[in-house]
Scaffold this motif. Sequence first.
Motif, PDB file in Angstrom:
ATOM      1  N   VAL A 152     -10.030  32.850  -5.380  1.00 11.63           N
ATOM      2  CA  VAL A 152      -9.287  32.533  -6.596  1.00 11.63           C
ATOM      3  C   VAL A 152      -7.964  31.858  -6.250  1.00 11.63           C
ATOM      4  CG1 VAL A 152      -8.134  33.531  -8.615  1.00 11.63           C
ATOM      5  CG2 VAL A 152     -10.373  34.376  -7.920  1.00 11.63           C
ATOM      6  N   GLU A 153      -7.290  32.358  -5.219  1.00  4.11           N
ATOM      7  CA  GLU A 153      -6.030  31.754  -4.788  1.00  4.11           C
ATOM      8  C   GLU A 153      -6.247  30.328  -4.297  1.00  4.11           C
ATOM      9  OE1 GLU A 153      -3.032  32.927  -4.978  1.00  4.11           O
ATOM     10  OE2 GLU A 153      -3.313  35.046  -5.450  1.00  4.11           O
ATOM     11  N   TYR A 154      -7.326  30.100  -3.548  1.00  7.42           N
ATOM     12  CA  TYR A 154      -7.617  28.765  -3.034  1.00  7.42           C
ATOM     13  C   TYR A 154      -7.878  27.771  -4.165  1.00  7.42           C
ATOM     14  CZ  TYR A 154      -8.092  30.832   1.614  1.00  7.42           C
ATOM     15  OH  TYR A 154      -7.859  31.480   2.794  1.00  7.42           O
ATOM     16  N   LEU A 155      -8.385  28.257  -5.290  1.00  7.99           N
ATOM     17  CA  LEU A 155      -8.679  27.383  -6.416  1.00  7.99           C
ATOM     18  C   LEU A 155      -7.460  27.151  -7.303  1.00  7.99           C
ATOM     19  CD1 LEU A 155     -12.199  28.731  -7.392  1.00  7.99           C
ATOM     20  CD2 LEU A 155     -11.661  26.549  -6.315  1.00  7.99           C
ATOM     21  N   GLY A 156      -6.313  27.663  -6.889  1.00  2.07           N
ATOM     22  CA  GLY A 156      -5.070  27.365  -7.595  1.00  2.07           C
ATOM     23  C   GLY A 156      -4.660  28.358  -8.652  1.00  2.07           C
ATOM     24  N   THR A 157      -5.305  29.519  -8.715  1.00  6.61           N
ATOM     25  CA  THR A 157      -4.956  30.548  -9.692  1.00  6.61           C
ATOM     26  C   THR A 157      -4.371  31.755  -8.972  1.00  6.61           C
ATOM     27  OG1 THR A 157      -6.748  29.848 -11.163  1.00  6.61           O
ATOM     28  CG2 THR A 157      -5.836  32.040 -11.515  1.00  6.61           C
ATOM     29  N   SER A 158      -3.278  32.273  -9.488  1.00  8.67           N
ATOM     30  CA  SER A 158      -2.619  33.423  -8.864  1.00  8.67           C
ATOM     31  C   SER A 158      -3.366  34.708  -9.216  1.00  8.67           C
ATOM     32  CB  SER A 158      -1.169  33.520  -9.330  1.00  8.67           C
ATOM     33  OG  SER A 158      -0.579  34.721  -8.881  1.00  8.67           O
ATOM     34  N   ALA A 159      -3.918  35.354  -8.198  1.00  3.95           N
ATOM     35  CA  ALA A 159      -4.616  36.622  -8.429  1.00  3.95           C
ATOM     36  C   ALA A 159      -3.645  37.704  -8.889  1.00  3.95           C
ATOM     37  CB  ALA A 159      -5.332  37.054  -7.156  1.00  3.95           C
ATOM     38  N   ASN A 160      -2.435  37.707  -8.354  1.00  2.00           N
ATOM     39  CA  ASN A 160      -1.435  38.693  -8.771  1.00  2.00           C
ATOM     40  C   ASN A 160      -1.082  38.541 -10.244  1.00  2.00           C
ATOM     41  OD1 ASN A 160      -1.344  39.740  -6.214  1.00  2.00           O
ATOM     42  ND2 ASN A 160       0.602  38.793  -5.650  1.00  2.00           N
ATOM     43  N   ARG A 161      -1.016  37.287 -10.710  1.00  2.00           N
ATOM     44  CA  ARG A 161      -0.713  37.069 -12.125  1.00  2.00           C
ATOM     45  C   ARG A 161      -1.837  37.586 -13.008  1.00  2.00           C
ATOM     46  NH1 ARG A 161      -1.753  33.125 -15.861  1.00  2.00           N
ATOM     47  NH2 ARG A 161      -2.918  31.920 -14.321  1.00  2.00           N
ATOM     48  N   ILE A 162      -3.082  37.376 -12.582  1.00  2.00           N
ATOM     49  CA  ILE A 162      -4.228  37.863 -13.353  1.00  2.00           C
ATOM     50  C   ILE A 162      -4.199  39.392 -13.440  1.00  2.00           C
ATOM     51  CG2 ILE A 162      -6.743  38.005 -13.426  1.00  2.00           C
ATOM     52  CD1 ILE A 162      -5.671  35.269 -14.123  1.00  2.00           C
ATOM     53  N   VAL A 163      -3.942  40.046 -12.306  1.00  2.00           N
ATOM     54  CA  VAL A 163      -3.877  41.511 -12.288  1.00  2.00           C
ATOM     55  C   VAL A 163      -2.728  42.004 -13.161  1.00  2.00           C
ATOM     56  CG1 VAL A 163      -3.492  43.533 -10.830  1.00  2.00           C
ATOM     57  CG2 VAL A 163      -4.949  41.679 -10.017  1.00  2.00           C
ATOM     58  N   THR A 164      -1.575  41.317 -13.097  1.00  2.00           N
ATOM     59  CA  THR A 164      -0.419  41.734 -13.889  1.00  2.00           C
ATOM     60  C   THR A 164      -0.704  41.657 -15.378  1.00  2.00           C
ATOM     61  OG1 THR A 164       1.118  40.991 -12.164  1.00  2.00           O
ATOM     62  CG2 THR A 164       2.002  41.256 -14.390  1.00  2.00           C
ATOM     63  N   ILE A 165      -1.330  40.584 -15.818  1.00  2.00           N
ATOM     64  CA  ILE A 165      -1.636  40.430 -17.250  1.00  2.00           C
ATOM     65  C   ILE A 165      -2.592  41.519 -17.708  1.00  2.00           C
ATOM     66  CG2 ILE A 165      -2.726  38.932 -18.961  1.00  2.00           C
ATOM     67  CD1 ILE A 165      -1.676  36.539 -17.392  1.00  2.00           C
ATOM     68  N   ASN A 166      -3.637  41.776 -16.918  1.00  2.00           N
ATOM     69  CA  ASN A 166      -4.564  42.846 -17.271  1.00  2.00           C
ATOM     70  C   ASN A 166      -3.875  44.207 -17.276  1.00  2.00           C
ATOM     71  OD1 ASN A 166      -7.639  41.930 -17.426  1.00  2.00           O
ATOM     72  ND2 ASN A 166      -6.640  40.664 -15.882  1.00  2.00           N
ATOM     73  N   PHE A 167      -2.942  44.390 -16.346  1.00  2.00           N
ATOM     74  CA  PHE A 167      -2.199  45.648 -16.274  1.00  2.00           C
ATOM     75  C   PHE A 167      -1.341  45.848 -17.519  1.00  2.00           C
ATOM     76  CE2 PHE A 167       1.277  48.389 -14.891  1.00  2.00           C
ATOM     77  CZ  PHE A 167       0.598  49.392 -14.204  1.00  2.00           C
ATOM     78  N   VAL A 168      -0.694  44.775 -17.976  1.00  2.00           N
ATOM     79  CA  VAL A 168       0.138  44.858 -19.181  1.00  2.00           C
ATOM     80  C   VAL A 168      -0.728  45.158 -20.407  1.00  2.00           C
ATOM     81  CG1 VAL A 168       1.657  43.556 -20.718  1.00  2.00           C
ATOM     82  CG2 VAL A 168       1.937  43.376 -18.246  1.00  2.00           C
ATOM     83  N   ILE A 169      -1.911  44.555 -20.476  1.00  2.00           N
ATOM     84  CA  ILE A 169      -2.824  44.838 -21.583  1.00  2.00           C
ATOM     85  C   ILE A 169      -3.217  46.312 -21.579  1.00  2.00           C
ATOM     86  CG2 ILE A 169      -5.132  44.370 -22.509  1.00  2.00           C
ATOM     87  CD1 ILE A 169      -4.830  41.502 -21.493  1.00  2.00           C
ATOM     88  N   ALA A 170      -3.561  46.832 -20.401  1.00  2.00           N
ATOM     89  CA  ALA A 170      -3.936  48.243 -20.284  1.00  2.00           C
ATOM     90  C   ALA A 170      -2.767  49.150 -20.673  1.00  2.00           C
ATOM     91  CB  ALA A 170      -4.396  48.548 -18.866  1.00  2.00           C
ATOM     92  N   ALA A 171      -1.559  48.784 -20.273  1.00  2.00           N
ATOM     93  CA  ALA A 171      -0.381  49.591 -20.612  1.00  2.00           C
ATOM     94  C   ALA A 171      -0.106  49.561 -22.112  1.00  2.00           C
ATOM     95  CB  ALA A 171       0.831  49.079 -19.839  1.00  2.00           C
ATOM     96  N   THR A 172      -0.316  48.416 -22.743  1.00  2.00           N
ATOM     97  CA  THR A 172      -0.121  48.293 -24.186  1.00  2.00           C
ATOM     98  C   THR A 172      -1.096  49.184 -24.940  1.00  2.00           C
ATOM     99  OG1 THR A 172       0.643  46.004 -23.918  1.00  2.00           O
ATOM    100  CG2 THR A 172      -0.070  46.674 -26.114  1.00  2.00           C
ATOM    101  N   PHE A 173      -2.355  49.163 -24.519  1.00  2.00           N
ATOM    102  CA  PHE A 173      -3.354  50.029 -25.144  1.00  2.00           C
ATOM    103  C   PHE A 173      -2.971  51.506 -24.979  1.00  2.00           C
ATOM    104  CE2 PHE A 173      -7.184  46.897 -24.804  1.00  2.00           C
ATOM    105  CZ  PHE A 173      -6.550  46.068 -25.713  1.00  2.00           C
ATOM    106  N   ALA A 174      -2.501  51.874 -23.791  1.00  2.00           N
ATOM    107  CA  ALA A 174      -2.132  53.270 -23.537  1.00  2.00           C
ATOM    108  C   ALA A 174      -0.937  53.689 -24.381  1.00  2.00           C
ATOM    109  CB  ALA A 174      -1.830  53.468 -22.051  1.00  2.00           C
ATOM    110  N   GLY A 175       0.036  52.798 -24.544  1.00  2.00           N
ATOM    111  CA  GLY A 175       1.194  53.111 -25.379  1.00  2.00           C
ATOM    112  C   GLY A 175       0.816  53.339 -26.832  1.00  2.00           C
TER     113      GLY A 175
END
Length: 329
Positions: A197-220
């Motif tokens: 994914v990184e080689y194709l120009g997409t930040s894996a950390n950014r993808i994980v962060t966005i999913n993490f924020v979504i999960a945190a929003t649902f939990a809140g």
Amino acid sequence: MKYATHPLALLGVVVLAVLFGRIIPAWTLSLATVAASKALVALGIVVLARTGNVSFGQGLFYAGGGYGVALIAITFGVTDAVAQVLIGAVFGGLLGLIIGPLIARYTGIFFGMLTLALSMVLYGALVKTTVLGGSDGFNVGRPTLFGAVFNDPREADFMLYAVSIVATGLAGIFATILFRSQFGLTSLAVRENNLRVEYLGTSANRIVTINFVIAATFAGASGALALMAQRHIDPEFAYWTTSGEFVFVAVLAGTQSVAAVFVSALALELVRSFSNLYLPNTWQLVLGVFLLAVILFLPRGIGSLWSGKKRKASEPRPDAAIAEKGSAS
């Protein structure tokens, strides 16, 4: 997109589920409300698990949303149920936005244990904070809905049921659309091979962060629902056993179906309720046997009963979607 799972069709299912609350027994309203609340947190865990990471500390955001709503309700008198759900979601999302970028670089067991540690740090802080009631917590008033006050217990239970079903249903529709989107397929690619994914120009950390924020929003938001149902909050919201229960629901459901999360949460609450009623001294054993049976005979979760073969035939490969994105850019 198949008609049966079109967002408008799913919205109709949510409306029917709310209306169904008018004919079911009163005792099932509370049970369904609790199940919907836990399903909302578990749905966030499933969203995050599609990146290959599992959070064992969702109690952090569950408690963050609950305490945030409780403090605003007491300080500013905000008692509207819809407003409280939105406030809880905002508090959870903000916590996820702060913590997500810090732990997105970790994977596997390190990711899970770090989230668990942060949750227990919050638990320890809440226990020692006497202003927030310490280990006993504190009570909040009865929620209202658009200015209407519900003094009849049946009507109050139905109101909470309706709000929890609508909130969890809308989150489920959002997750369904997310899973089918290019971003959702990118999340699967991160789980399979984050370096590609990184080689194709997409930040894996950014993808994980966005999913993490979504999960945190649902939990809140779920923490707000739990607060309204109990009208009391305490540090147990952030305790590790609370987070573990959410993970149990996510494991039972699997990552293949959004509907499976709701089925798993309801099944878990039914098993817990009836085993506690008829086997009060050994209900934990019954619950453990149920969990073990599902894990042994349905290792990919309850969702594999109806979505496993269909997904193999119809869902595009995540790496193909990423490759298409890379070539287009």
